[in-house]
Design an enzyme around this catalytic site. Structure first.
Site, PDB file in Angstrom:
ATOM      1  N   ALA A 113      39.551  41.788  37.484  1.00  0.00           N
ATOM      2  CA  ALA A 113      38.990  40.495  37.243  1.00  0.00           C
ATOM      3  C   ALA A 113      39.490  39.776  37.136  1.00  0.00           C
ATOM      4  O   ALA A 113      38.843  38.304  37.343  1.00  0.00           O
ATOM      5  CB  ALA A 113      37.799  40.356  35.812  1.00  0.00           C
ATOM      6  N   CYS A 114      40.457  38.921  36.433  1.00  0.00           N
ATOM      7  CA  CYS A 114      41.646  37.481  36.606  1.00  0.00           C
ATOM      8  C   CYS A 114      41.918  37.562  38.082  1.00  0.00           C
ATOM      9  O   CYS A 114      41.991  36.018  37.728  1.00  0.00           O
ATOM     10  CB  CYS A 114      42.345  38.256  36.032  1.00  0.00           C
ATOM     11  SG  CYS A 114      43.805  39.425  36.370  1.00  0.00           S
ATOM     12  N   HIS A 115      41.849  37.988  38.433  1.00  0.00           N
ATOM     13  CA  HIS A 115      41.829  37.746  40.917  1.00  0.00           C
ATOM     14  C   HIS A 115      40.318  37.437  41.157  1.00  0.00           C
ATOM     15  O   HIS A 115      39.958  36.977  42.595  1.00  0.00           O
ATOM     16  CB  HIS A 115      43.031  38.403  41.297  1.00  0.00           C
ATOM     17  CG  HIS A 115      44.059  38.768  40.214  1.00  0.00           C
ATOM     18  ND1 HIS A 115      44.881  39.656  40.867  1.00  0.00           N
ATOM     19  CD2 HIS A 115      45.434  38.423  39.538  1.00  0.00           C
ATOM     20  CE1 HIS A 115      45.712  39.983  40.605  1.00  0.00           C
ATOM     21  NE2 HIS A 115      46.145  38.945  40.179  1.00  0.00           N
TER      22      HIS A 115
END
Length: 394
Positions: free
Chosen positions: A334-336
């Site tokens: 999700a952080c990408h």
């Protein structure tokens, strides 16, 4: 429950007919966890550092949660440091490794050394980016080879491949801590029979807890060096000062209790649903059209994660998901998610061809995922692919 306390809702998620298969990003609160958070907000709202009854109530609740998390990990309560999440815990470990190295060098009269921190090419950004920053500042050197003491993260949540026991974030001549194993969405041990060792961050949102984390370090400050990154009122034995977030910590403790009591059933269920998902994908698209991106010979996998590509032009993962009407999933971490259509560097580092990596999708099942949910999700993927093939315009 005390007077005036209302029970939390039985379901904290509002899917409205959708199928959620993004449990490696975060999980909905378990009803028991939501209740624990609510009770703490209503009954343990005092400052844990206060000596009066409301403060003591909050402090007792934090102590109970610490014991529950330690029990889940097979450690001791004094080994648990509550943090805001995994990013903070990882940074603390890296900060400690570098500072301990430099202090030990000064103690020997040698201030010229630079710690070499060994990591892999598939690390989370909360490992990779701090190391790159330390390298730019000349405070550490990052090595990406495969030496005798590698420090890869133990399981890759994007692809789902387990990488064996390894150190989280540090390896110097003088400080070798941070051994860990994570699974089923980073926060849940892959199997409780496996030795879980100190130095890993544990993320409550990955096992149906609230957004908070903890660092597990054996004997912090004594057996294991640990240096704070913040300075303040002395909470968490001064390793992580700041007034404790009692409700979130209480929720983390309840989430850990559920894992301790039910881990075998959770793991068996998620593995069964994941295997059914993979079989259904092959049956629906054909074996020649589905490429599983984490089926490496001799490697174990997270019990809940399926990373795959639907082969064909114009079927990039983001485009497929954009045409799904029911499925809620992701193409990777999700952080990408804001990095556009660039393929996952993790998959590329694992040898997945560029054209395959572009089409990757990551589906991660959870405790509540049923086979019927899988059927609906795969049917949704089929209609999305059919629509893209009829209208291949970008």
């Amino acid at each position: 429950m005390g007077a005036g306390t209302e029970p939390a809702e039985a379901q904290c998620d509002s899917l409205e007919g959708k199928v959620y298969l993004d449990n490696n990003a975060t999980t909905p609160l378990a009803p028991e966890v939501a209740q624990a958070v609510w009770d703490a907000m209503c009954q343990a709202w005092g400052n844990p550092s206060s000596s009066h009854p409301t403060g003591r109530k909050a402090k007792e609740l934090i102590g109970s949660a610490r014991e529950s998390l330690a029990r889940m990990l097979g450690g001791r309560p004094e080994d648990i440091i509550f943090t805001s999440g995994g990013t903070e815990a990882n940074n603390m470990v890296i900060h400690t490794a570098c500072r301990h190295f430099h202090e030990s060098q000064c103690g020997r009269g040698d201030s010229q050394g630079t710690p070499h921190i060994v990591t892999s090419s598939v690390e989370h950004d909360s490992i990779r980016l701090p190391l790159e920053q330390l390298g730019r500042e000349g405070l550490a050197a990052r090595r990406g080879a495969e030496p005798a003491h590698p420090c890869p993260q133990p399981a890759q949540s994007s692809g789902g491949a387990a990488q064996g026991p390894g150190a989280h974030g540090c390896s110097t001549d003088d400080w070798q801590g941070a051994r860990g194993r994570a699974g089923a969405g980073r926060g849940l041990p892959d199997h409780r029979g496996t030795q879980v060792s100190p130095g890993s961050p544990w993320l409550s949102p990955q096992f149906h807890g609230p957004r908070i984390g903890a660092l597990y370090a054996r004997g912090p400050g004594t057996a294991t060096p640990l240096h704070p990154m913040l300075f303040g009122g002395g909470q968490e034995r001064s390793f992580r000062p700041g007034t404790e977030n009692t409700p979130m910590i209480a929720g983390l403790g309840q989430a850990a209790e559920l894992v301790s009591k039910n881990w075998e059933a959770y793991e068996a269920h998620m593995r069964d649903v994941r295997d059914y998902l993979e079989a259904t994908l092959e049956a629906s698209f054909g074996k020649q059209r589905i490429c599983f991106n984490s089926h490496f010979k001799g490697s174990k996998r997270l019990c809940n994660t399926c990373n795959f590509s639907i082969l064909g032009p114009g079927l990039q993962g983001r485009r497929v998901l954009a045409h799904c009407k029911v499925l809620l999933a992701s193409v990777g971490a999700a952080c990408h998610s804001e990095k556009g259509d660039r393929p996952s560097p993790v998959l590329l580092s694992c040898g997945i061809p560029l054209e395959v990596a572009r089409n990757a999708l990551r589906l991660s099942v959870g405790r509540g995922t049923a086979r019927a949910d899988v059927d609906r999700a795969v049917q949704d993927l089929v209609q999305a692919v059919e629509q893209l093939e009829r209208d291949p315009a970008p």
